[in-house]
Design a protein around this motif. Structure first.
Motif, mmCIF file in Angstrom:
data_model
loop_
_atom_site.group_PDB
_atom_site.id
_atom_site.type_symbol
_atom_site.label_atom_id
_atom_site.label_comp_id
_atom_site.label_asym_id
_atom_site.label_seq_id
_atom_site.Cartn_x
_atom_site.Cartn_y
_atom_site.Cartn_z
ATOM 1 N N SER A 346 0.623 -1.127 0.110
ATOM 2 C CA SER A 346 -0.065 -0.125 -0.238
ATOM 3 C C SER A 346 0.960 1.561 -0.082
ATOM 4 C CB SER A 346 -1.025 0.030 1.420
ATOM 5 O OG SER A 346 -0.289 0.117 2.508
ATOM 6 N N GLY A 347 2.030 1.055 0.362
ATOM 7 C CA GLY A 347 2.811 2.384 0.689
ATOM 8 C C GLY A 347 2.734 3.088 1.959
ATOM 9 N N LEU A 348 1.854 2.582 2.823
ATOM 10 C CA LEU A 348 1.611 3.176 4.014
ATOM 11 C C LEU A 348 2.259 2.322 5.174
ATOM 12 C CD1 LEU A 348 -2.156 3.953 3.155
ATOM 13 C CD2 LEU A 348 -0.291 5.646 3.495
ATOM 14 N N LYS A 349 2.988 1.296 4.947
ATOM 15 C CA LYS A 349 3.372 0.508 5.942
ATOM 16 C C LYS A 349 4.092 1.188 7.163
ATOM 17 C CE LYS A 349 6.723 -3.505 6.517
ATOM 18 N NZ LYS A 349 7.530 -4.302 5.927
ATOM 19 N N LYS A 350 4.609 2.387 6.942
ATOM 20 C CA LYS A 350 5.430 3.245 8.332
ATOM 21 C C LYS A 350 4.483 3.608 9.244
ATOM 22 C CE LYS A 350 6.942 7.074 7.505
ATOM 23 N NZ LYS A 350 7.853 8.433 7.249
ATOM 24 N N TRP A 351 3.154 3.591 8.759
ATOM 25 C CA TRP A 351 2.198 4.349 9.763
ATOM 26 C C TRP A 351 1.420 3.114 10.558
ATOM 27 C CZ3 TRP A 351 3.332 9.418 9.564
ATOM 28 C CH2 TRP A 351 3.874 9.873 8.430
ATOM 29 N N ILE A 352 1.787 1.802 10.165
ATOM 30 C CA ILE A 352 1.244 0.872 10.772
ATOM 31 C C ILE A 352 1.836 -0.100 11.586
ATOM 32 C CG2 ILE A 352 -0.505 -1.060 10.003
ATOM 33 C CD1 ILE A 352 -1.153 0.595 7.408
ATOM 34 N N ASP A 353 1.274 -0.644 12.585
ATOM 35 C CA ASP A 353 2.061 -1.704 13.475
ATOM 36 C C ASP A 353 0.856 -2.859 13.549
ATOM 37 O OD1 ASP A 353 3.097 -3.419 15.431
ATOM 38 O OD2 ASP A 353 3.143 -1.977 16.866
ATOM 39 N N LEU A 354 1.022 -3.773 12.620
ATOM 40 C CA LEU A 354 -0.013 -4.957 12.418
ATOM 41 C C LEU A 354 0.603 -5.986 13.552
ATOM 42 C CD1 LEU A 354 -2.208 -6.616 11.127
ATOM 43 C CD2 LEU A 354 -0.655 -7.309 9.435
ATOM 44 N N ARG A 355 -0.269 -6.693 14.371
ATOM 45 C CA ARG A 355 -0.003 -7.536 15.178
ATOM 46 C C ARG A 355 -0.891 -8.886 15.116
ATOM 47 N NH1 ARG A 355 1.087 -4.006 20.914
ATOM 48 N NH2 ARG A 355 2.368 -2.337 19.920
ATOM 49 N N ASN A 356 -0.324 -9.947 15.001
ATOM 50 C CA ASN A 356 -1.048 -11.300 15.035
ATOM 51 C C ASN A 356 -1.270 -11.683 16.515
ATOM 52 O OD1 ASN A 356 -0.705 -14.456 13.648
ATOM 53 N ND2 ASN A 356 -2.645 -13.434 14.359
ATOM 54 N N GLU A 357 -2.322 -11.140 17.149
ATOM 55 C CA GLU A 357 -2.524 -11.584 18.407
ATOM 56 C C GLU A 357 -3.994 -11.264 18.805
ATOM 57 O OE1 GLU A 357 0.265 -9.109 20.438
ATOM 58 O OE2 GLU A 357 -0.618 -7.358 20.525
ATOM 59 N N SER A 358 -4.470 -11.728 19.724
ATOM 60 C CA SER A 358 -5.878 -11.490 20.557
ATOM 61 C C SER A 358 -5.798 -9.821 20.950
ATOM 62 C CB SER A 358 -6.211 -12.146 21.476
ATOM 63 O OG SER A 358 -7.222 -11.900 22.259
ATOM 64 N N SER A 359 -7.037 -8.994 20.762
ATOM 65 C CA SER A 359 -7.103 -7.794 21.082
ATOM 66 C C SER A 359 -6.861 -7.846 22.681
ATOM 67 C CB SER A 359 -8.364 -6.958 20.740
ATOM 68 O OG SER A 359 -9.398 -7.944 21.082
ATOM 69 N N LEU A 360 -7.464 -8.776 23.323
ATOM 70 C CA LEU A 360 -7.397 -8.839 24.949
ATOM 71 C C LEU A 360 -6.042 -8.909 25.305
ATOM 72 C CD1 LEU A 360 -10.737 -10.452 25.479
ATOM 73 C CD2 LEU A 360 -10.270 -8.199 25.279
ATOM 74 N N ASP A 361 -4.961 -9.476 24.577
ATOM 75 C CA ASP A 361 -3.781 -9.744 24.846
ATOM 76 C C ASP A 361 -2.692 -8.402 24.614
ATOM 77 O OD1 ASP A 361 -4.230 -12.072 26.104
ATOM 78 O OD2 ASP A 361 -3.980 -13.167 24.124
ATOM 79 N N THR A 362 -3.317 -7.473 23.733
ATOM 80 C CA THR A 362 -2.398 -6.488 22.944
ATOM 81 C C THR A 362 -2.046 -5.448 24.103
ATOM 82 O OG1 THR A 362 -3.600 -6.564 20.871
ATOM 83 C CG2 THR A 362 -2.370 -4.742 21.509
ATOM 84 N N LYS A 363 -0.575 -5.172 24.472
ATOM 85 C CA LYS A 363 -0.104 -4.253 25.257
ATOM 86 C C LYS A 363 0.108 -2.956 24.420
ATOM 87 C CE LYS A 363 -0.234 -7.478 28.370
ATOM 88 N NZ LYS A 363 -1.105 -7.455 29.519
ATOM 89 N N ILE A 364 -0.344 -1.714 25.032
ATOM 90 C CA ILE A 364 -0.103 -0.569 24.632
ATOM 91 C C ILE A 364 0.719 0.413 25.306
ATOM 92 C CG2 ILE A 364 -1.327 1.590 23.638
ATOM 93 C CD1 ILE A 364 -1.773 -0.870 21.854
ATOM 94 N N LYS A 365 1.912 1.130 24.622
ATOM 95 C CA LYS A 365 2.433 2.038 25.559
ATOM 96 C C LYS A 365 1.962 3.472 24.903
ATOM 97 C CE LYS A 365 6.719 -0.817 25.815
ATOM 98 N NZ LYS A 365 8.213 -0.770 25.219
ATOM 99 N N GLY A 366 1.779 4.222 25.929
ATOM 100 C CA GLY A 366 1.218 5.404 25.697
ATOM 101 C C GLY A 366 -0.289 5.592 25.559
ATOM 102 N N PRO A 367 -0.911 7.030 25.775
ATOM 103 C CA PRO A 367 -2.302 7.109 25.637
ATOM 104 C C PRO A 367 -2.702 7.046 24.236
ATOM 105 C CG PRO A 367 -1.186 9.195 25.780
ATOM 106 C CD PRO A 367 -0.206 8.181 25.818
ATOM 107 N N ILE A 368 -4.032 6.412 24.245
ATOM 108 C CA ILE A 368 -4.635 6.102 23.068
ATOM 109 C C ILE A 368 -5.474 7.300 22.724
ATOM 110 C CG2 ILE A 368 -6.287 4.536 21.900
ATOM 111 C CD1 ILE A 368 -5.463 2.323 23.953
ATOM 112 N N ASP A 369 -5.404 7.702 21.555
ATOM 113 C CA ASP A 369 -6.428 9.140 21.175
ATOM 114 C C ASP A 369 -7.344 8.527 20.363
ATOM 115 O OD1 ASP A 369 -4.192 10.949 21.798
ATOM 116 O OD2 ASP A 369 -3.010 10.205 20.268
#
Length: 440
Positions: A346-369
């Protein structure tokens, strides 16, 4: 050329245009002329040979005359020629047959009018009905008024053609069992021929009750029903996500009117647009992108990446902003792999962090906007509760599939509002969209 030959030519020409249109809408190579030439020659030779073998004593007269075209022989030869063409052009057998089915139905229908005008003996038993016809100058003459069975077959063939054409069109818009069109062709053309044979003058050579054509027609119906049962069972056993992935890989992203059920809050869903039944509506995608360019979020979290379409729309907004990241998670590894392919191209890869995991196991650093919840409906409430502590004070929460028809998400959002966790705005989209904020 006689009238019969002219009508056969018209039948072939009509089938050619239908076939060309079907190949075009399926994005297949334009080989309509080759398919028509090969199947027409094979069909005529097969029909002649089958009829001649039924009456071997008159083999030479029947084979080289204008009469003596057996439907069963034409069907068998046509099937064999399509098998060869599919292999030669490296097109899947179900696809080749599905392309040929509507054209065959229309071509056969028009060809029957050629049999009618030549009076070649394809007519029916005597009748007193007002549309009965006689053929005093036919190849097989009769002075009696008889059932004009070729007209009946013409009308049935046109109806079958229209039905198969529309059925094929539906398969381009959303996943359908592969081979459905040809299976229904075998069923409906077989049924039409089986019924009309009861008033035809063909000899009853099968148990003294049915003609040879009826036997072949019955076998055609059985084969069609067996194919339909098998492919529908296989289709239903496949995960919905994987069906849509396969359809997208074969047909591409097809924009179409929204076909989800009308609701009191959105009574005209057909005015909206969609790509498939699991990706957010096109207007919602546009809204997401506008929201991103308006809010200027630094961190977006998306659950339920699916094919990555909504991810890319939000990433495009980040690209316009010049900063930010979309963290998106997809639990199914097959689906995630497909999303990864789309994102990488797509040419947009640098803006995306794709993770193959359950959303309930996803760890996020920083505030979500901005948080967009679009995963399995049964875990949407858990997702919001999971990510709520990480939401920034002015952050927005969006929950898809929150219509009054899809009650689970809507009720979960309202329950969390009652608990004082979020404030909720229900947006009247076809599948429903919750727009919420974390309460202080």
């Amino acid at each position: 050329m006689g009238t019969f030959g002219i009508l056969v030519a018209i039948a072939a020409l009509s089938a050619y245009f239908v076939l060309g249109a079907d190949l075009k809408r399926r994005r297949l190579p334009d080989i309509a002329d080759t398919i028509i030439l090969v199947t027409a020659l094979a069909g005529i030779l097969g029909a002649k040979l089958y009829h001649s073998l039924e009456t071997p004593a008159d083999f030479a007269d029947q084979f080289f005359s204008r009469s003596g075209l057996a439907w069963a022989g034409g069907l068998i030869a046509g099937v064999l020629s399509l098998l060869w063409l599919a292999r030669y052009y490296k097109i899947s057998i179900p696809t080749m047959f599905e392309v040929a089915a509507p054209a065959a139905a229309l071509g056969y229908a028009i060809g029957r009018i050629g049999c009618l005008v030549s009076g070649d003996g394809d007519y029916g038993i005597p009748t007193s009905l007002p549309w009965g016809m006689s053929f005093p100058n036919g190849l097989v003459p009769t002075m009696q008024r008889v059932h004009p069975t070729p007209i009946y077959e013409f009308l049935a063939g046109v109806v079958i053609f229209v039905y198969l054409w529309k059925l094929g069109g539906r398969s381009l818009l959303k996943p359908r069992p592969e081979g459905e069109v040809i299976a229904e062709y075998f069923i409906w053309t077989g049924l039409a021929r089986f019924l009309v044979e009861f008033i035809r003058i063909n000899p009853r050579s099968v148990f003294g009750l049915f003609s040879n054509a009826q036997l072949i027609a019955f076998l055609s119906m059985v084969a069609g029903a067996a194919i339909l049962f098998y492919i529908r069972k296989k289709f239903k056993s496949e995960k919905q996500e994987h069906r849509i992935l396969r359809h997208s890989s074969e047909k591409g992203d097809v924009e179409q009117p929204e076909y989800h059920k009308a609701t009191p809050e959105c009574p005209t869903p057909e005015r909206w647009r969609m790509f498939d039944s699991m990706t957010a509506e096109v207007e919602v995608l546009e809204f997401l992108q506008s929201l991103v360019t308006t809010m200027k979020p630094q961190l977006i979290v998306e659950t339920g990446t699916f094919m990555g379409i909504s991810t890319l729309w939000m990433a495009e907004g980040l690209k316009q902003n010049g900063s930010g990241k979309v963290v998106t998670c997809e639990f199914d590894p097959v689906v995630c792999a497909r999303a990864k392919e789309r994102i990488q191209g797509s040419g947009l890869k640098k803006w995306i962090d794709l993770r193959n995991e359950s959303s309930l196991d996803t760890k996020i650093k920083g505030p979500i906007d901005l948080f967009f919840s679009d995963s399995a409906i049964e875990i949407r409430e858990q997702e919001v509760r999971h990510f709520l502590p990480k939401m920034s004070p002015g952050g927005l929460i969006l929950m898809h599939d929150a219509s009054s028809h899809l009650k689970t998400v809507r009720e979960a959002a309202l329950q969390m509002e009652q608990e004082g966790l979020i404030s909720v705005l229900l947006m009247p989209t076809p599948r429903g969209l919750v727009l919420a904020q974390k309460r202080a």
